[in-house]
Write a protein that holds these residues in place. Structure first.
Motif, PDB file in Angstrom:
ATOM      1  N   THR A 477       0.010   4.733  23.896  1.00 42.99           N
ATOM      2  CA  THR A 477       0.355   5.896  23.087  1.00 42.99           C
ATOM      3  C   THR A 477      -0.035   5.600  21.652  1.00 42.99           C
ATOM      4  N   ARG A 479       0.896   6.747  17.649  1.00 43.80           N
ATOM      5  CA  ARG A 479       1.932   7.425  16.863  1.00 43.80           C
ATOM      6  C   ARG A 479       1.513   7.470  15.398  1.00 43.80           C
ATOM      7  N   TYR A 485       4.099  11.423  17.990  1.00 41.41           N
ATOM      8  CA  TYR A 485       3.074  10.919  18.899  1.00 41.41           C
ATOM      9  C   TYR A 485       1.928  11.914  19.025  1.00 41.41           C
TER      10      TYR A 485
END
Length: 951
Positions: A477, A479, A485
């Protein structure tokens, strides 16, 4: 003439028994109205004043999917408390919030789909967070407590109507709608059915939900166990609700039936009463039921039976007696008591795995807090929206003071450089945050993730520095600095818009793929690569998979996570590393885990912290067990994601305000090599769970340490009729008030066949002040010592010695004694009288159980159409058998041998075009007498239903 009001129909008369009222209402409904009742969204019958009804409200550890609500620890965390009183109170609070939310939003249903009682047989199961334990006794105890809380204690009217999930033998997300669990009779009766049975027999269960999978070759939604087992356990009408989309799966993915009309009729006759399919559109299922009726596949009596079961639940919920319903005016929502209970549950769920004396933390310590989960309060798929939030970092700030706590998340800080020399950039936005807040002010991640009002990512000369979080298996992920995110909305553009990863299809996960000296960035939610366009950064339309339309990025690392960790940990008195999982990534509904290991990035952070400061404490926050080396750590704790009070609870345990007393509800294994295959459901044959595992676990079932110490003594036993009375004393020999979880196990000393190494029969969590001593008494029914005897097709108590073991875990036994129990001795199988059912084997290799017919019965076959062997012990041929007959279908052969001897007979089928349920009897002459072990070798794609012998 004076007009008289019409008489009150009997179904409205509260003085009549529910059964008579249900009969009356059913008789007043037309066939079309009754068929309409069978979909999840039942329409109103206005001419009778009957309202609409909806089956299904998720309430696993709080009210889910309906907005803000109190969020309690995950189910596996509630299991780790080993505290039935606490779990009952949690269920009570959840049901009160269901009622309070229902009062202001009629979309909230009173038929709650909770709890999940599938046993945590395999720790790689993606839905491990939803179950309570690998042990049937502990699971049923916790499930019973939760359902009692959900039901309420009024003798007539239920606060909510709980439905148990997921019937039956369901522990895999991989191919979950097509895979079959091969479950031998002993495992079925001693393991998988037990958790459901004991909860149903306790009287607070309104129904069950069949699972997506097949059991022994037959989909659960048409399985005979609903009729042959479930409905024999109680006199109450149980409502069976299908899982979402499962009715269509019977044709579309499982290909078990040729038409949806056949499938729907078979499900209804098997016992499914409410069909969850096609969302709120009931027309598809209603049409199928109508056509099945017209084709003669269903009778009106079949439909009436299902309607009565649904009405039984609705009457018990007080729908037809609002003036008498004690729960109608419920208003308890987010009360101080519920907040306190959420914290209490989170505290009681924490398990101290090891401790070299560094815990509890001394006052005045300088604490370095690091890790991906340190400043997170994660939700899962079945969580409600947080009203309150507490992360470990916030809890430690609050408890120790912000001046004594330093923090480093430990993620890699990166920029993504395009082939044009520019960098991905998150543009500023002046959109007000309150547009994505719910009525109670809570941030709604679902709204954030799908937003299109924020500007998409662009590129510029300097770019944005992202936190790159590596979740293992190539999943990451990204961010933005403001904590949001990167996510992809329906329009395909990338935005920094998600508070957390989430959703049924997660739109916040990516993968970096090496390409042409750089990397392609693939968005996993759509499967497409990221491209840079004039109007913003988006996923490619119609990407051909070769990267020709995708952007190639250079990954520039501004700071590695390990360096940040080293910087803050070297001068601290103690380091707390908070590691674990995100419940929406790499292990969740629809996705099993690939390994027990901690993600490599988190392992590197842990090593860096440990190298910089030996006083390192690992706090695992996860939905499941890990295999990791804890030997060099000063201490280690585990907790499931603990809901809204998780951080406060962890800080209080670290500080010693609360002595930890959670206990592991499942075995923690040392490595993946200790695990069977995910689809191997034979816990006996594969030696699974603490019941049968013969290796050395990393941490055993029931394990958990304390800040106090406890002694056990004065073990006594007494047998009275059908009960073994057991008593022993527990004393707090430590210096702080603490809870101890006293556990009582049993073991057959000299069994005639494989039995559990030890098996939990009772437990109790008690609070003891320093020096306090409490005598604990348990009543263990003789049925707890029984096993399923396949030779007789029922339970049997084997006579002989049984050990009773009392202690602090399944491996930490402090006291033991032996009792001699009377029972029924085993006897050889009388082959001439009973023959052999194929599935009633004592041992096997290379064999799986399949369906004998679409509606009932089991057969056996060689796995993959190759070769398998069945063994049946102690078979009595009497004075002599002269013929053997095998009932088989398909193509292949059955070879008969005795003991370790040669083949006595071969029964072979010729190749034919007949189907799997077209059985034929094959015979051969033999000459056998006396008692022998029978061995049957199966070859080819043949199904064996049974074998008979005659003299």
């Amino acid at each position: 003439m004076t007009a008289h009001p019409p008489p009150t129909p009997p179904f409205r008369d509260p003085q009549l028994p529910f059964a008579k009222r249900i009969d009356d209402l059913t008789a007043r409904l037309t066939l079309a109205e009754k068929i309409g009742f069978l979909h999840q969204f039942t329409p109103a019958v206005e001419r009778l004043g009957v309202g609409a009804f909806r089956t299904g409200q998720e309430a696993l550890h709080g009210v889910a999917w309906m907005g803000p609500a109190t969020v309690f620890p995950q189910a596996v965390g509630l299991g780790a408390t080993w505290n039935t009183d606490l779990v009952r109170r949690v269920g009570e609070a959840v049901s009160k919030e269901v009622r309070a939310m229902r009062a202001r939003d009629d979309r909230v249903g009173l038929n709650v789909w909770a709890p999940t009682v599938n046993l945590l047989r395999h720790p790689l199961w993606g839905r491990n967070e939803e179950g309570y334990s690998e042990d049937p006794k502990l699971t049923s105890a916790i499930a019973t407590a939760y359902t009692r809380g959900l039901r309420g204690d009024h003798p007539t009217y239920w606060r909510t109507a709980p439905v148990l999930k997921h019937w039956l033998a369901h522990n895999n997300e991989t191919d979950r709608a097509t895979a079959s669990s091969s479950v031998r009779p002993r495992v079925l009766h001693e393991y998988d059915l037990r958790a459901f049975r004991e909860a149903v027999e306790a009287g607070a269960v309104a129904g069950v939900m069949p699972a997506y999978n097949l059991v022994n070759g037959r989909p659960n939604h048409v399985g005979p166990y609903l009729r042959e087992q479930l409905r024999t356990w109680t006199d109450e009408d149980l409502l069976v609700c299908s899982d979402a989309g499962a009715p269509s799966n019977l044709v579309d993915s499982e290909h078990y039936f040729d038409t949806h009309e056949e499938a729907t009729a078979a499900s209804l006759k098997a016992g499914v009463d409410s069909f969850t399919d096609h969302g709120t559109d009931s027309s598809q299922m209603v049409g199928r039921i109508e056509r099945a009726y017209e084709q003669g596949l269903l009778t009106e009596a079949d439909i009436d039976t299902a309607v009565r079961r649904q009405l039984s639940v609705r009457f018990r919920l007080g729908e037809f007696d609002p003036q008498d319903d004690p729960h109608a005016d419920a208003k308890e929502f987010d009360t101080p008591a519920h907040r306190a209970l959420a914290q209490e549950a989170a505290e009681q769920a924490i398990v101290l795995l090891r401790n070299d004396g560094v815990l509890p933390l001394a006052p005045g310590y300088r604490i370095a807090v690091v890790g991906l989960l340190a400043d997170e309060c994660k939700l899962d798929w079945y969580s409600g929206t947080l009203l309150h939030r507490s992360t470990p970092l916030e809890g430690l700030y609050e408890r120790f003071g912000a001046e004594r706590v330093v923090f480093a998340e430990g993620v890699d800080r990166v920029r993504l450089k395009t082939s044009a020399g520019t960098f991905l950039h998150v543009p500023a936005s002046d959109t007000a945050e309150d547009v994505v807040r719910g009525a109670e002010g809570a941030l709604d991640p679902a709204l954030l993730a799908g937003r299109t009002d924020l500007p998409p990512l662009t590129t510029d000369a300097t770019g944005t520095e992202f936190a790159l979080i590596d979740w293992d298996e190539g999943v990451l992920t990204l961010r933005a600095p403001d904590g949001r995110y990167l996510s992809v909305a329906e329009d395909g553009y990338l935005r920094a818009s998600a508070d957390q990863p989430g959703g049924w299809v997660v739109q916040e996960t990516f993968r970096l793929e090496p390409h042409a000296g750089g990397h392609l960035l693939r968005h996993l939610g759509t499967g497409r690569h990221v491209t840079v366009a004039a109007d913003g950064v988006k996923v490619a339309d119609g990407n051909d998979g070769n990267g020709t339309t995708a952007e190639t990025f250079e990954l520039i690392i501004a700071e590695r996570g390990e360096d940040a960790v080293t910087r803050v940990t070297s001068e601290a008195d103690v380091v707390v590393v908070v590691a674990g999982n995100d419940p929406h990534i790499n292990g969740r509904e629809t996705e099993d885990r690939a390994s027990l290991r901690l993600p490599p990035h988190q392992e590197r952070l842990l090593r860096a912290a440990r190298a910089a400061n030996p006083r390192t404490v690992l706090a695992l926050v996860s939905s499941y067990p890990y295999a990791l080396d804890t030997s060099g750590l000063a201490a280690a704790l585990w907790t499931a994601h603990g809901g809204q009070a998780a951080g406060t609870a962890l800080a209080r345990v670290l500080a010693g305000d609360v002595s930890p007393a959670g206990r592991l509800p499942q075995t923690w294994y040392e490595s993946d090599a200790d695990l069977p295959g995910l689809l191997d459901y034979d816990v006996i044959g594969s030696r699974q769970t603490y019941l049968y595992f013969e290796g050395s676990p990393l941490f055993p079932f029931g394990h958990g340490l304390s800040y106090a110490s406890f002694s056990y003594d004065d073990l006594t036993t007494r047998i009275d009729g059908g009960t073994v009375h057991v008593s022993f004393a527990v004393t707090n020999t430590g210096e702080v008030t603490a809870d101890e979880v006293a556990q009582l196990y049993t073991r057959a000393v000299d069994p005639a066949l494989p039995r559990p190494r030890r098996e939990l029969v009772a437990h109790r969590r008690v609070t003891l002040a320093p020096g306090a001593r409490e005598q604990l008494s348990f009543e263990v029914p003789l049925s707890a010592f029984e096993f399923w005897d396949v030779a007789r097709g029922g339970r049997r108590l084997e006579p002989g010695p049984y050990e009773l073991l009392a202690g602090a875990s399944s491996e930490d036994i402090r006291l033991r004694t032996t009792v001699l129990l009377d029972g029924e001795p085993g006897a050889p199988r009388p082959l001439l009288q009973r023959g052999l059912e194929g599935a009633d084997f004592d041992d096997q290799s290379g064999v799986e159980i399949v369906d004998r017919t679409r509606s009932a019965g089991d057969a056996v076959t060689a796995a993959g159409g190759r070769t398998g062997e069945l063994v049946y012990w102690d078979c009595d041929f009497g004075a002599g058998a002269t013929e053997v007959t095998a009932l088989v279908s398909g193509t292949g052969s059955v070879e008969l041998a005795l003991d370790g001897g040669p083949v006595l007979a071969v029964l072979e089928t010729a190749e034919s075009g007949s189907g799997p349920y077209d059985y034929t009897a094959l015979g051969a002459a033999i000459a056998v007498e006396g008692v022998h072990d029978v061995r049957l070798r199966l070859r080819g794609a043949l199904r064996l239903a049974r074998v008979d012998f005659s003299g």
